[in-house]
Motif scaffolding. Structure first.
Motif, mmCIF file in Angstrom:
data_model
loop_
_atom_site.group_PDB
_atom_site.id
_atom_site.type_symbol
_atom_site.label_atom_id
_atom_site.label_comp_id
_atom_site.label_asym_id
_atom_site.label_seq_id
_atom_site.Cartn_x
_atom_site.Cartn_y
_atom_site.Cartn_z
ATOM 1 N N THR A 29 0.793 -1.229 0.000
ATOM 2 C CA THR A 29 0.000 0.000 0.000
ATOM 3 C C THR A 29 0.826 1.281 0.000
ATOM 4 O O THR A 29 0.281 2.349 -0.292
ATOM 5 N N TYR A 87 1.912 7.111 9.521
ATOM 6 C CA TYR A 87 1.829 5.982 10.440
ATOM 7 C C TYR A 87 1.827 4.682 9.660
ATOM 8 O O TYR A 87 1.504 4.632 8.481
ATOM 9 N N ARG A 88 2.212 3.618 10.341
ATOM 10 C CA ARG A 88 2.147 2.259 9.799
ATOM 11 C C ARG A 88 1.986 1.306 10.974
ATOM 12 O O ARG A 88 2.642 1.465 12.003
ATOM 13 N N ALA A 99 -4.566 1.676 14.850
ATOM 14 C CA ALA A 99 -4.192 2.889 14.108
ATOM 15 C C ALA A 99 -5.087 4.057 14.514
ATOM 16 O O ALA A 99 -4.596 5.173 14.730
ATOM 17 N N THR A 123 -2.909 9.836 1.736
ATOM 18 C CA THR A 123 -2.899 8.406 1.461
ATOM 19 C C THR A 123 -3.393 8.168 0.040
ATOM 20 O O THR A 123 -4.049 9.025 -0.554
ATOM 21 N N ASN A 127 -5.862 2.732 -0.538
ATOM 22 C CA ASN A 127 -5.598 2.382 0.858
ATOM 23 C C ASN A 127 -6.834 2.735 1.696
ATOM 24 O O ASN A 127 -6.865 3.717 2.434
ATOM 25 N N SER A 130 -6.432 3.225 5.592
ATOM 26 C CA SER A 130 -5.865 4.502 6.022
ATOM 27 C C SER A 130 -6.863 5.638 5.833
ATOM 28 O O SER A 130 -6.979 6.525 6.689
ATOM 29 N N ARG A 131 -7.600 5.619 4.740
ATOM 30 C CA ARG A 131 -8.624 6.639 4.530
ATOM 31 C C ARG A 131 -9.663 6.583 5.654
ATOM 32 O O ARG A 131 -10.112 7.616 6.151
#
Length: 161
Positions: A29, A87-88, A99, A123, A127, A130-131
């Motif tokens: 991603t 972030y990850r 997250a 992002t 992804n 993340s969104r």
């Protein structure tokens, strides 16, 4: 209970293990860090810690109950009351709200400890996770952008102490 800790040299072994274990997962991603990152990990960590000392960035690790690194969450390009959020989260910890929790916590820290008033993030369109995290944590879409040739969105969130 997870914790967010400011990055320090003692995190090195666990952080390297986290990056190695999740390399393929992250590369699906976001752009891969490349072989040089792993070959020169100690140098890269030393450089990040030096950057952090200047106040231009704040790097954090998300740790689990046994001190294992479950994620990274960073504020970079700190200037004029704002910063970029990145972030990850480890594959084994994904999908459980970590997250979202970490972003909320770092938003509070950014406002109260670092005196920031706005955070920016971005992002890729593909992804979805993340969104969703950014939407759940109060970020709003402010534009479009390419990320390594992939279409994406940029976000913004105002902070209050």
């Amino acid at each position: 209970m997870p914790q967010i800790e400011l990055l320090h040299p003692d995190h090195s072994p666990a952080l390297l293990a986290f990056e190695r274990e999740n390399r393929a997962y992250f590369a699906a991603t976001i752009p891969d860090r490349g072989d040089d990152f792993f070959a020169r990990f100690d140098d890269h960590l030393r450089d990040r810690l030096a950057e952090q000392e200047t106040g231009a960035c704040y790097f954090h690790v998300v740790t689990g109950a046994e001190g294992e690194v479950l994620g990274r969450i960073n504020l970079v390009d700190v200037a004029d009351g704002g910063a970029d959020l990145g972030y990850r989260i480890a594959e084994r910890a994904a999908g459980r709200g970590l997250a979202t929790w970490a972003v909320r916590e770092l938003c509070r820290t950014a406002a109260t400890d670092y005196g920031l008033t706005v955070l920016r993030a971005g992002t890729t369109l593909d992804n979805a996770a993340s969104r969703a995290v950014l939407a759940r944590t109060g970020f709003t879409v402010v534009g479009e952008r390419q990320f390594s040739g992939r279409p994406g969105l940029t976000y913004r969130r105002a902070l209050t102490p």
